[in-house]
Design an enzyme around this catalytic site. Structure first.
Site, mmCIF file in Angstrom:
data_model
loop_
_atom_site.group_PDB
_atom_site.id
_atom_site.type_symbol
_atom_site.label_atom_id
_atom_site.label_comp_id
_atom_site.label_asym_id
_atom_site.label_seq_id
_atom_site.Cartn_x
_atom_site.Cartn_y
_atom_site.Cartn_z
ATOM 1 N N CYS A 283 0.799 -1.214 0.000
ATOM 2 C CA CYS A 283 0.000 0.000 0.000
ATOM 3 C C CYS A 283 0.834 1.267 0.000
ATOM 4 O O CYS A 283 0.537 2.214 -0.736
ATOM 5 C CB CYS A 283 -0.951 -0.013 1.175
ATOM 6 S SG CYS A 283 -0.106 -0.173 2.762
ATOM 7 N N HIS B 37 -2.586 0.645 6.800
ATOM 8 C CA HIS B 37 -2.819 0.849 5.370
ATOM 9 C C HIS B 37 -2.515 2.308 5.021
ATOM 10 O O HIS B 37 -2.517 3.175 5.885
ATOM 11 C CB HIS B 37 -4.290 0.512 5.057
ATOM 12 C CG HIS B 37 -4.567 0.381 3.591
ATOM 13 N ND1 HIS B 37 -3.776 -0.377 2.750
ATOM 14 C CD2 HIS B 37 -5.564 0.890 2.816
ATOM 15 C CE1 HIS B 37 -4.269 -0.322 1.520
ATOM 16 N NE2 HIS B 37 -5.360 0.452 1.537
ATOM 17 N N ASP C 154 -8.128 4.403 -3.454
ATOM 18 C CA ASP C 154 -7.187 3.416 -2.905
ATOM 19 C C ASP C 154 -6.509 2.704 -4.059
ATOM 20 O O ASP C 154 -7.045 1.747 -4.611
ATOM 21 C CB ASP C 154 -7.908 2.419 -2.008
ATOM 22 C CG ASP C 154 -6.925 1.581 -1.209
ATOM 23 O OD1 ASP C 154 -5.721 1.596 -1.549
ATOM 24 O OD2 ASP C 154 -7.359 0.924 -0.235
#
Lengths: 646, 326, 314
Positions: free
Chosen positions: A404, A448, A464
């Site tokens: 991430c 994250h 995202d």
């Protein structure tokens, strides 16, 4: 006279070694790598020397005693502090065993072991750790018992110490509840820097992503309503504006609080956050208020006033359908377009291409970037290859593998280069919904990073990029997403599932024990009608409880039970007491059966017959060929004896 | 009366009262008859030095746990504290209800060791090991399955005669050695210490003591004990000619000759030249010698005459008489 | 199980009871002593009778032998008695051309050693050795004694002049020491007015055989002794060792003897298991001569004292 000069026997010594070894094992996870194995070896050597009846060489001991502090200093640069202190204590405990020649030495080892055992809990107070340390008291107490002269067989000692530990538990619990907690520490700074992992206010995609394989619980969320669906479970902790080519940091501009328009009913929830030593407080996207003792940043992340040293509980409300900051103030725009000078030319060139193709259409630029991540051969992994100096370029065009942080960082870079205001948001995503206990468990591995881009009219929109590469990351979690390729074996699916299920115990532990601070103590004691604000009343309660424990102990100590398990003897003794009251006492040295027969001869006829029968039956049961006597027959006799009235 | 003096008097009175109520508190108590039962009144419990040290460590742990707000460590400290507090009860329970039922001194001579066997009994519940502290030596022991124990201690016998036993301390630090429970017992049993036999010195015969030999048996000659084949070197006068006539070989008569039995008469009055202690020592040596040689002897003391007799009963009777001479 | 054994061999048991009754008839008013001597015989032990002359020691020995069908020999111990007198001697037989062993009175089933303390230590030890080993070695040959070989020795405790009392260490070769004592008035009266004892002896019926005795001894060994009884025996032993008036307490061998005697006593009572009462019944007879006492004490008194002092746990 001086029993202190007595030499502890081999068994006592073996037990001392065992308790020292258990202490070592409990400390091993946070000891420097060079210590546990040699220490274990040294313990083994001590044991071997003692077995052969020889002493540990004095010279070797002196060398080791000198070498230990030097090695600790070499590892940590100091001998002060928690970690060096633990290493030193464990090392000294081990070395003390090389010169345990007298009873006094052995007792010093026991006291030291107890202290070092406790210090293991400074490195974590989970249920498992605490239970292990309590169990480690077992060999320790057994060793103390074995130091007593004529102590008896080892099995009896183990049994005795286990029994005493069990008996200690209820008293210990009462004392635990009643011992007044300190409102402020007497000395030192309890919040010494801890190598605690967790989302921090700095993100360096090139650095090793240790956080993502850390399975520790980060926080737990109890929702008043239903637990939100997994894709909605974004917990923002910090917004990172500033990129210096390597790391993302929050930046230092003072911005006004972003405007928030909510369109659904906010849900209310309570977060129980383990100590982080930081001020970041994760909150579900997007919090509409603040909890007492916290405040909100401009970008609607929450901060605590002080670093969080203890487990902290706070209640918040969050909305999931919202518009954040429909208007962008100029300062914010400047920050949201900041890029390090001259870094990553290839990425900039790509972004310029998109800019040229789509012009001001931010959505199209976002879409093309996501398309590139999805179709451009990118791969999700928790162990990415290292990146070079031009980090973003290297990632986008060479390694194409990461997690991430890499995707969020590269995405925001591309957006900013294409003229779309964007920022990195770090926090947690996902978590395990424990339906039975009704709470959400978020682990450190759920940490994250994602992006927010500002789109005219829509405000800050969460994007995202990791989801584009690995939809599993969002739907299953980081470790599951990475599992196909490179998850460590111990994080296999069933294990994670198991751990998630038993976490309810940990949660209870954290709430009931670890988080039992001065505040909770006060709340509990008030319920029992005590006034905790006056120390006298707490002291009175504590003293009363301890006094009661003493009294109960004394009453138990004065009890003189008969031979346990011998119902026949107990039954006979009852009969004897009854006959004695009827003026027919046993003569000194008189045998039981002869006594009963003599007693019978002095009684009137029906009682005499019964007593004679009892005597005969007793003789058969006690002395007859079947030994031990059949329990049913014994019970029958005891009943008849009970019914007998002289 | 000035206040300081009054305070001292009060303290003395309290002390005296305390000792009256708790006879076990001091070692110089009056001796008691058996069985001596250790009741709760005479058992005292205090932390041992290890207990004090360990308590210090636990206090440190408590402060540390509270200071760092570490509840797990606090809980651990509480568990450890509660477990070690049981040491107090364990020590007490090891002693409580113990009975000293027999005290049996072994044979001893003055200036030597005297072994005292002591028998203990208790109820059948499990109890921890104990220590008997006597004359500076600690004797650890544990009761057996039948809740009995016999232990022997060795004391030093100063002089002949009846010896009073010193006060003995029974103690236990079971189970963890953190607390010590103790009780003083002072059994009234006396140990009989035999006089030490003189080292060297003349035998009874040459010291002007009447040592008349006596013959045993009806006939004074040697006794016939059987026949065997004659072997060269046997004295010819013992050949059984009549029996040999009936056989092919010469037969030889075997004879029994009883040991020369002499009756020793050991008289106190004959030793007037020596001082009383030397007399006793010499008589003791003679009695010892006579007993070891399997002789018969008479011991004539100022008040009594023992014997003539032989054997260990006679020996012990004589030694007892010598031991308790004034 | 032992109860079943008892039932099956009821006939033997019955004959034992008859034998006992018969001897009791002969020795009036001595039931306990007679019973003890039977127990001693059944336990396979030797008996020492310590008493003044004329109270029936010889009669008892004779009656026992007669009632149990045992071959009987009597030896009067004197100072000129030699070992060969009791063991036997090899005598040259011309017609055979070699020595033939003429067995002495030892080769019998029940030997009455009268006034054993008048014999020389040499003879005494020859007898005691034979009692312990169950065999004699003479002239280089080992000859076994009868499997039921039993010695009843008598000793006169008062007339000790010129005697060789058995040493303490040898006394425990005898399972029991008994004294018969004077009969009570009624028994004495019956004795005076009754038939001559010697005649009665001759008329005694033989009830048992040596084979019966072997079988009874085997059965006596199988009588159950529970842990409660073993515990009691052990506490008696340790109490004897700790008693202040006892110089040397009971040995482990004494413990075994006590148990064997208690087993025989229980069998005489028709029981298949030992009770503490059995141990108590035989204890003075078994223990009194085995404890070495302080000057001025009495073995029997001390044994009784021990019985009163050691409590029997239920």
């Amino acid at each position: 006279m001086a029993p202190a000069n007595r030499v502890p026997d081999q068994r006592a010594f073996a037990l001392l070694i065992l308790s020292a070894a258990v202490t070592l094992v409990l400390h091993a996870p946070h000891l420097p790598l060079w210590l546990p194995m040699p220490a274990a070896l040294l313990l083994l050597l001590c044991w071997a020397f003692r077995r052969r009846g020889r002493r540990f060489p004095v010279l070797a001991r002196y060398v080791l005693v000198l070498a230990l502090p030097l090695a600790v200093v070499a590892s940590y640069g100091t001998i002060f502090g928690r970690l060096p202190g633990a290493a030193l204590a464990v090392g000294l405990l081990t070395l003390k065993l090389t010169e345990t020649e007298t009873l006094r030495d052995a007792r010093i080892v026991i006291a030291t072991s107890a202290f070092v055992l406790m210090s293991a809990l400074l490195f974590g107070q989970s249920l498992l750790q605490t239970a292990l340390v309590c169990v480690a008291l077992w060999p320790l107490l057994t060793a103390a018992m074995s130091l007593e002269p004529a102590a008896g067989p080892t099995r009896a000692l183990m049994h005795g110490s286990a029994l005493r530990l069990m008996l200690a538990l209820p008293v210990a619990l009462v004392a635990f509840v009643l011992i007044p907690r300190l409102a402020s520490p007497l000395w030192g700074a309890p919040g010494m820097q801890v190598a605690k992992t967790g989302v921090s206010a700095r993100m360096t995609p090139g650095a090793i992503g240790q956080l993502l394989i850390d399975d520790q619980p980060a926080f737990r969320v109890g929702f008043q309503g239903p637990i939100p669906a997994r894709p909605l479970r974004y917990f923002r902790a910090v917004v990172l504006w500033h990129f210096d080519g390597r790391s993302w940091t929050p930046g230092h501009a003072a911005l006004p609080l972003e405007r928030l328009i909510i369109r659904d009913r906010p849900s209310r929830y309570t977060v129980t956050l383990d100590a982080t030593r930081q001020t970041l407080l994760p909150a579900l996207d997007i919090p509409v208020d603040t909890a007492p003792g916290t405040f909100s940043t401009a970008a609607r992340t929450l901060l605590a006033m002080r670093p969080i040293d203890h487990t902290l509980r706070y209640t918040l409300e969050s909305a999931t359908d919202y518009t954040l900051s429909p208007q962008l103030v100029p300062d914010e725009r400047t920050l949201a377009l900041q890029l390090p000078v001259g870094a990553d030319p290839r990425a900039r060139a790509l972004a310029a291409q998109w800019r040229a193709r789509y012009g001001g259409n931010s959505r199209a630029i976002v879409a093309s970037a996501l398309r590139m991540f999805r179709n451009g051969g990118f791969r999700y992994t928790l162990v990415p290859p290292p990146l070079g100096r031009q980090q973003v370029d290297d990632f986008l065009f060479r390694t194409r593998a990461g997690f991430c942080e890499h995707y969020a960082s590269a995405f925001v870079f591309l957006m900013r280069a294409a003229g779309v205001p964007a920022r990195v948001v770090a926090g947690y995503q996902g978590g395990y919904a424990n339906r039975t206990a009704g709470y959400l468990l978020v682990r450190q591995s759920d940490a994250h990073a994602w992006a927010e881009v500002w789109i005219p009219g829509d405000g800050w929109v969460r994007v995202d990029p990791t989801a584009a590469v690995s939809p599993d990351r969002i739907s299953l979690g980081a470790t599951a997403a990475a599992q196909t390729a490179d998850a460590p074996w111990f994080l296999s699916g069933w294990w994670i599932g198991f751990r998630n299920r038993i976490d309810v115990v940990n949660r209870l532990w954290n709430q009931a024990v670890v988080g039992f601070d001065a505040l909770r103590q006060r709340a509990l004691l008030t319920q029992f009608g005590l006034d905790p604000s006056r120390w006298q009343s707490v002291a009175l309660a504590l003293g009363g409880a301890l006094g009661m424990a003493l009294a109960v102990g004394l009453a138990l100590a004065l009890r003189e039970p008969g031979k346990r398990g011998d119902a026949l003897a107990t039954g006979f003794q009852r009969l004897e007491r009854r006959l004695t009251r009827a003026r027919c006492a046993r003569r000194p040295g008189e045998a039981p059966v002869a006594y009963l027969r003599r007693a019978a001869s002095s009684l009137p006829s029906p009682a005499a017959t019964t007593l004679m029968a009892l005597a005969g039956r007793f003789a058969q049961l006690r002395y007859g060929g079947t030994q031990p006597p059949p329990p049913l027959a014994v019970r029958d006799w005891v009943r008849k004896a009970k019914d007998f009235r002289p | 009366m000035n206040p300081e003096k009054r305070a001292r008097n009060v303290a003395a009175a309290v002390h005296a009262r305390l000792l009256r109520r708790h006879p076990g508190l001091r070692s110089e108590q009056a001796s008691e008859s058996l069985p001596i039962i250790l009741g709760q009144r005479r058992i005292y419990v205090l932390p041992s030095s290890f207990g004090v040290g360990f308590g210090g460590v636990m206090l440190l742990m408590l402060l540390g746990a509270l200071n760092y707000n570490n509840n797990a460590a606090l809980l651990l400290t509480c568990v450890l504290g509660a477990a070690s507090a049981q040491s107090m009860y364990g020590a007490f329970r090891s002693l409580h209800g113990l009975r000293l039922v027999t005290v049996k001194p072994g044979p001893a001579t003055a200036g030597g060791p005297v072994r005292i066997m002591m028998g203990f009994e208790a109820s059948l519940r499990p109890r921890g090991p104990l220590r008997l502290v006597a004359a500076g030596a600690s004797h650890p022991f544990a009761l057996d399955r039948e809740a009995r124990a016999t232990i022997s201690i060795t004391l030093h016998a100063e002089r002949r005669g009846w010896m009073h036993l010193p006060a003995l301390k029974l103690e236990s630090t079971w189970p963890f050695g953190l607390f010590r429970a103790w009780s003083w017992v002072h059994p009234e049993t006396l140990a009989l210490i035999y006089p030490v036999p003189e080292d060297g010195g003349p035998p009874p015969g040459r010291a002007g003591i009447d040592a008349k030999p006596v013959r045993l048996g009806r006939d004074s000659g040697e006794e016939y004990a059987g026949l065997r084949d004659y072997q060269p070197g046997d004295p010819p006068r013992r050949i059984a000619w009549r029996a040999s006539a009936r056989s092919d070989t010469l037969l030889f008569r075997l004879h029994e000759s009883p040991p020369a039995q002499t009756l020793w008469t050991l008289r106190w009055d004959e030793l007037r030249a020596l001082d009383p202690e030397r007399r006793i020592m010499r008589l003791a040596r003679w009695v010892d010698e006579a007993h070891r040689d399997g002789r018969e002897w008479v011991l004539e003391l100022p008040q009594q005459i023992l014997g003539p007799d032989r054997g260990s009963a006679h020996f012990h009777a004589c030694m007892t008489a010598l031991a308790i001479l004034p | 199980m032992p109860e079943a054994t008892l039932a099956r061999n009821d006939a033997t048991q019955q004959r034992l009871v008859h034998a006992l009754a018969q001897v009791n008839q002969l020795l009036l008013g001595k039931t306990h002593a007679v019973r003890l001597s039977f127990a001693c015989l059944l336990a396979g032990g030797h008996l020492l009778l310590e008493d003044i002359p004329g109270v029936g020691k010889t009669t008892l020995a004779h009656a026992l032998a007669r009632a149990c069908g045992l071959a009987f020999q009597r030896v009067q111990f004197t100072s000129d008695l030699t070992p060969t007198d009791i063991i036997g001697v090899g005598i040259y037989e011309r017609e055979l051309g070699h020595f033939r062993f003429h067995p002495g009175p030892l080769f019998t089933e029940l030997l009455l050693a009268d006034e054993i303390n008048r014999g020389t230590p040499k003879v005494q030890s020859a007898l005691l050795e034979a009692m312990a080993e169950g065999q004699v070695s003479t002239e280089g040959e080992t000859r076994p004694l009868s499997p039921v070989f039993t010695v009843i020795a008598t000793q006169n405790p008062l007339d000790m002049a010129g005697t060789h009392p058995l040493p303490d260490s040898q006394l425990d070769r005898f399972l029991m020491r008994l004294s018969l004592g004077y009969p009570d008035a009624a028994a004495e009266r019956a004795l005076l007015s009754g038939v001559d004892r010697r005649e009665m002896l001759r008329d005694l019926t033989i009830h048992l055989t040596p084979a019966d005795l072997v079988e009874l001894r085997r059965r006596a060994r199988t009588v159950d002794a529970s842990t409660a009884v073993l515990d009691y025996v052990q506490s008696l032993l340790s109490a004897s060792r700790a008693h202040p008036q006892i110089r040397v307490g009971l040995s482990p061998r004494a413990g075994l003897a006590l148990l064997a005697a208690a087993r025989a006593w229980a069998m005489l009572a028709g029981r298949s298991y030992v009770m503490p009462e059995d141990v108590q019944a035989v204890f003075p007879a078994v223990a009194a001569h085995r404890i070495q006492i302080q000057h001025g004490a009495n073995g029997e008194t001390l044994a009784a004292k021990l019985l009163a002092e050691v409590s029997v746990r239920a």
